[in-house]
Design a protein around this motif. Structure first.
Motif, PDB file in Angstrom:
ATOM      1  N   ASP A  29       0.822  -1.214   0.000  1.00 53.13           N
ATOM      2  CA  ASP A  29       0.000   0.000   0.000  1.00 53.13           C
ATOM      3  C   ASP A  29       0.853   1.260   0.000  1.00 53.13           C
ATOM      4  OD1 ASP A  29      -2.330  -1.557   0.144  1.00 53.13           O
ATOM      5  OD2 ASP A  29      -2.170  -1.684   2.322  1.00 53.13           O
ATOM      6  N   THR A  30       2.102   1.149   0.474  1.00 55.19           N
ATOM      7  CA  THR A  30       2.985   2.325   0.477  1.00 55.19           C
ATOM      8  C   THR A  30       4.273   2.067  -0.303  1.00 55.19           C
ATOM      9  OG1 THR A  30       4.038   1.694   2.573  1.00 55.19           O
ATOM     10  CG2 THR A  30       2.090   3.108   2.702  1.00 55.19           C
ATOM     11  N   GLU A  31       4.304   0.997  -1.069  1.00 57.61           N
ATOM     12  CA  GLU A  31       5.517   0.684  -1.818  1.00 57.61           C
ATOM     13  C   GLU A  31       5.815   1.755  -2.863  1.00 57.61           C
ATOM     14  OE1 GLU A  31       7.111  -3.481  -2.936  1.00 57.61           O
ATOM     15  OE2 GLU A  31       5.780  -2.883  -4.572  1.00 57.61           O
ATOM     16  N   ASN A  32       4.759   2.242  -3.522  1.00 51.56           N
ATOM     17  CA  ASN A  32       4.937   3.260  -4.561  1.00 51.56           C
ATOM     18  C   ASN A  32       4.135   4.522  -4.265  1.00 51.56           C
ATOM     19  OD1 ASN A  32       6.552   1.540  -6.347  1.00 51.56           O
ATOM     20  ND2 ASN A  32       4.661   0.380  -6.617  1.00 51.56           N
ATOM     21  N   CYS A  33       3.780   4.702  -3.002  1.00 54.96           N
ATOM     22  CA  CYS A  33       2.908   5.813  -2.659  1.00 54.96           C
ATOM     23  C   CYS A  33       3.217   6.277  -1.241  1.00 54.96           C
ATOM     24  CB  CYS A  33       1.448   5.364  -2.761  1.00 54.96           C
ATOM     25  SG  CYS A  33       0.232   6.655  -2.469  1.00 54.96           S
ATOM     26  N   HIS A  34       3.405   7.572  -1.053  1.00 56.03           N
ATOM     27  CA  HIS A  34       3.659   8.100   0.281  1.00 56.03           C
ATOM     28  C   HIS A  34       2.494   7.776   1.202  1.00 56.03           C
ATOM     29  CE1 HIS A  34       7.377  10.377  -0.334  1.00 56.03           C
ATOM     30  NE2 HIS A  34       6.943  10.589  -1.565  1.00 56.03           N
ATOM     31  N   LEU A  35       2.798   7.563   2.467  1.00 56.25           N
ATOM     32  CA  LEU A  35       1.800   7.169   3.444  1.00 56.25           C
ATOM     33  C   LEU A  35       0.623   8.139   3.472  1.00 56.25           C
ATOM     34  CD1 LEU A  35       0.816   5.393   5.772  1.00 56.25           C
ATOM     35  CD2 LEU A  35       2.287   6.720   7.311  1.00 56.25           C
ATOM     36  N   LYS A  36       0.901   9.439   3.397  1.00 54.08           N
ATOM     37  CA  LYS A  36      -0.192  10.411   3.483  1.00 54.08           C
ATOM     38  C   LYS A  36      -1.173  10.251   2.321  1.00 54.08           C
ATOM     39  CE  LYS A  36       2.354  14.119   1.103  1.00 54.08           C
ATOM     40  NZ  LYS A  36       2.836  15.535   1.201  1.00 54.08           N
ATOM     41  N   SER A  72      13.471   1.346  10.724  1.00 52.21           N
ATOM     42  CA  SER A  72      14.381   2.115  11.578  1.00 52.21           C
ATOM     43  C   SER A  72      15.738   2.158  10.899  1.00 52.21           C
ATOM     44  CB  SER A  72      14.497   1.451  12.956  1.00 52.21           C
ATOM     45  OG  SER A  72      15.442   2.116  13.756  1.00 52.21           O
ATOM     46  N   ARG A  73      16.265   3.362  10.715  1.00 54.69           N
ATOM     47  CA  ARG A  73      17.544   3.532  10.017  1.00 54.69           C
ATOM     48  C   ARG A  73      18.339   4.643  10.680  1.00 54.69           C
ATOM     49  NH1 ARG A  73      16.413   4.787   4.167  1.00 54.69           N
ATOM     50  NH2 ARG A  73      16.101   6.889   4.989  1.00 54.69           N
ATOM     51  N   ASN A  74      19.499   4.275  11.205  1.00 59.71           N
ATOM     52  CA  ASN A  74      20.366   5.250  11.890  1.00 59.71           C
ATOM     53  C   ASN A  74      19.619   6.000  12.983  1.00 59.71           C
ATOM     54  OD1 ASN A  74      22.496   4.575  10.123  1.00 59.71           O
ATOM     55  ND2 ASN A  74      21.762   6.044   8.604  1.00 59.71           N
ATOM     56  N   GLY A  75      18.784   5.254  13.705  1.00 60.43           N
ATOM     57  CA  GLY A  75      18.058   5.846  14.816  1.00 60.43           C
ATOM     58  C   GLY A  75      16.796   6.584  14.427  1.00 60.43           C
ATOM     59  N   GLU A  76      16.506   6.692  13.140  1.00 60.97           N
ATOM     60  CA  GLU A  76      15.312   7.383  12.669  1.00 60.97           C
ATOM     61  C   GLU A  76      14.271   6.355  12.229  1.00 60.97           C
ATOM     62  OE1 GLU A  76      14.028  10.778   9.350  1.00 60.97           O
ATOM     63  OE2 GLU A  76      15.938   9.714   9.179  1.00 60.97           O
ATOM     64  N   GLU A  77      13.020   6.581  12.597  1.00 61.19           N
ATOM     65  CA  GLU A  77      11.918   5.694  12.213  1.00 61.19           C
ATOM     66  C   GLU A  77      11.080   6.385  11.151  1.00 61.19           C
ATOM     67  OE1 GLU A  77      11.338   3.394  16.474  1.00 61.19           O
ATOM     68  OE2 GLU A  77      10.302   5.296  16.120  1.00 61.19           O
ATOM     69  N   ILE A  78      10.971   5.758   9.998  1.00 61.26           N
ATOM     70  CA  ILE A  78      10.281   6.386   8.869  1.00 61.26           C
ATOM     71  C   ILE A  78       9.363   5.371   8.199  1.00 61.26           C
ATOM     72  CG2 ILE A  78      12.094   8.085   8.432  1.00 61.26           C
ATOM     73  CD1 ILE A  78      13.154   6.289   6.232  1.00 61.26           C
ATOM     74  N   PRO A  79       8.311   5.859   7.525  1.00 62.09           N
ATOM     75  CA  PRO A  79       7.404   4.947   6.832  1.00 62.09           C
ATOM     76  C   PRO A  79       8.107   4.231   5.674  1.00 62.09           C
ATOM     77  CG  PRO A  79       6.370   7.087   7.160  1.00 62.09           C
ATOM     78  CD  PRO A  79       7.821   7.249   7.489  1.00 62.09           C
ATOM     79  N   TYR A  80       7.663   3.026   5.417  1.00 58.71           N
ATOM     80  CA  TYR A  80       8.165   2.257   4.277  1.00 58.71           C
ATOM     81  C   TYR A  80       7.732   2.924   2.973  1.00 58.71           C
ATOM     82  CZ  TYR A  80       8.308  -1.547   0.844  1.00 58.71           C
ATOM     83  OH  TYR A  80       8.537  -2.305  -0.272  1.00 58.71           O
ATOM     84  N   LEU A  81       8.656   3.020   2.024  1.00 62.39           N
ATOM     85  CA  LEU A  81       8.349   3.592   0.715  1.00 62.39           C
ATOM     86  C   LEU A  81       9.406   3.134  -0.283  1.00 62.39           C
ATOM     87  CD1 LEU A  81       6.815   5.582  -1.190  1.00 62.39           C
ATOM     88  CD2 LEU A  81       8.384   7.371  -0.388  1.00 62.39           C
ATOM     89  N   GLY A  82       8.969   2.589  -1.390  1.00 58.10           N
ATOM     90  CA  GLY A  82       9.864   2.263  -2.491  1.00 58.10           C
ATOM     91  C   GLY A  82      11.046   1.382  -2.125  1.00 58.10           C
ATOM     92  N   ARG A  83      10.800   0.386  -1.265  1.00 57.23           N
ATOM     93  CA  ARG A  83      11.837  -0.548  -0.839  1.00 57.23           C
ATOM     94  C   ARG A  83      13.010   0.151  -0.139  1.00 57.23           C
ATOM     95  NH1 ARG A  83      10.972  -5.672  -2.843  1.00 57.23           N
ATOM     96  NH2 ARG A  83       9.294  -5.807  -4.390  1.00 57.23           N
ATOM     97  N   ASN A  84      12.707   1.230   0.571  1.00 55.08           N
ATOM     98  CA  ASN A  84      13.766   1.939   1.286  1.00 55.08           C
ATOM     99  C   ASN A  84      14.336   1.134   2.450  1.00 55.08           C
ATOM    100  OD1 ASN A  84      11.430   2.176   2.812  1.00 55.08           O
ATOM    101  ND2 ASN A  84      11.613   4.391   3.146  1.00 55.08           N
TER     102      ASN A  84
END
Length: 293
Positions: free
Chosen positions: A72-79, A110-122
């Protein structure tokens, strides 16, 4: 008594018969008359052309609640996904009688202490940890559980599956929060299989896909299987649109599953003779189960 229906992982854009499967799910809802329906995520891509999918599901006049899935968020921003699904928040709760239903969003990393929504296989970037229930959501969950009510929890990713990177990475910490909080049941999708585990007297139920099991790696690893089944792109389709119905009263929870079959190619054909993949059973079914309270 509370009655609800649960399905997940329809993947409307990836299957040739998505409309038929939606019609089957709606027919099942018409027959069983649930109080509400839960989608465990990966319903369809949040694109303008797929608004018709939501309209069809809502045409039954039964309240429909969504869970955010990774596709649902692979190719689309969470918002934008939230806007498409008419959701105010990516995680939320609602109540029927004395039961609180809690819907989590596990599509974070979680990446380098930052938690972010999944997007584009990040999740593949810089040693990211994925999937996770982020700290701000965990704090919210902790508060939601401190109300003396009975609780049922939904998530896209499993809170128990330890196979490769399928389950929530911080699942142990989340399960610790659930212990002794009168959690009746946790349900998830994502694994395209059927599984039940009981940990700390809490039942964790994985709901099979409404469309298919995916075993692309199994096929790609074999030249023989690639020659014969490469055209499938890893999809082994179920004939039925699987779902489960759940009934809750003061004495027990009754989960009513379905038995089905593969449409053509089966796990036997691709040499998955034990019918196990991604840590779960890929028998064409959703299991029935009773939980005594």
């Amino acid at each position: 008594m509370i009655k609800f229906m649960v399905f997940g992982d329809l993947h409307y854009d990836d299957v040739p018969d998505g409309d038929r499967r939606i019609a089957e799910l709606l027919a099942h809802a018409e027959e069983t008359k649930p109080d509400f329906i839960i989608s465990l995520g990966d319903l369809c891509y949040p694109a303008e052309k797929n608004k018709a999918v939501l309209e069809k599901l809502c045409s039954a006049g039964i309240p429909l609640y969504h869970t955010i899935g990774n596709h649902d968020t692979e190719n689309c921003h969470l918002k934008n996904t939230l806007k498409f699904l008419s959701m105010k928040n990516p995680f939320y709760s609602f109540e029927y009688d004395d039961v609180k239903f809690i819907v989590l969003n596990s599509c974070y990393l979680s990446r380098n202490g930052e938690e972010i929504p999944y997007l584009g296989r990040n999740y593949k970037e810089n040693g990211a940890i994925y999937p996770v229930v982020p700290s701000h959501e965990a704090e919210w969950l902790k508060n939601e559980l401190n109300d003396g009510k009975r609780h049922i929890i939904f998530s896209h990713h499993s809170l128990v599956n330890s196979h490769r990177d399928r389950g929530v990475s911080n699942r142990s910490a989340v399960r610790d929060m659930l212990r002794d909080k009168n959690v009746l049941l946790c349900m998830n999708g994502h694994d395209h299989g059927d599984d039940i585990k009981v940990i700390d007297n809490i039942t964790y139920y994985t709901v099979n896909s409404a469309s298919y099991m995916w075993c692309g790696f199994q096929i790609m690893a074999s030249e023989k299987l690639m020659k014969k089944y490469g055209y499938l792109n890893g999809f082994l389709f179920y004939k039925q649109a699987f779902c489960v119905n759940v009934e809750i009263d003061n004495s027990e929870i009754r989960i009513s599953g379905m038995d089905g079959e593969y449409m053509s190619v089966t796990p036997d054909d691709v040499e998955l003779y034990d019918y196990k993949w991604n840590g779960v059973s890929v028998k064409p079914q959703t299991s029935s189960y009773v939980i005594k309270q």
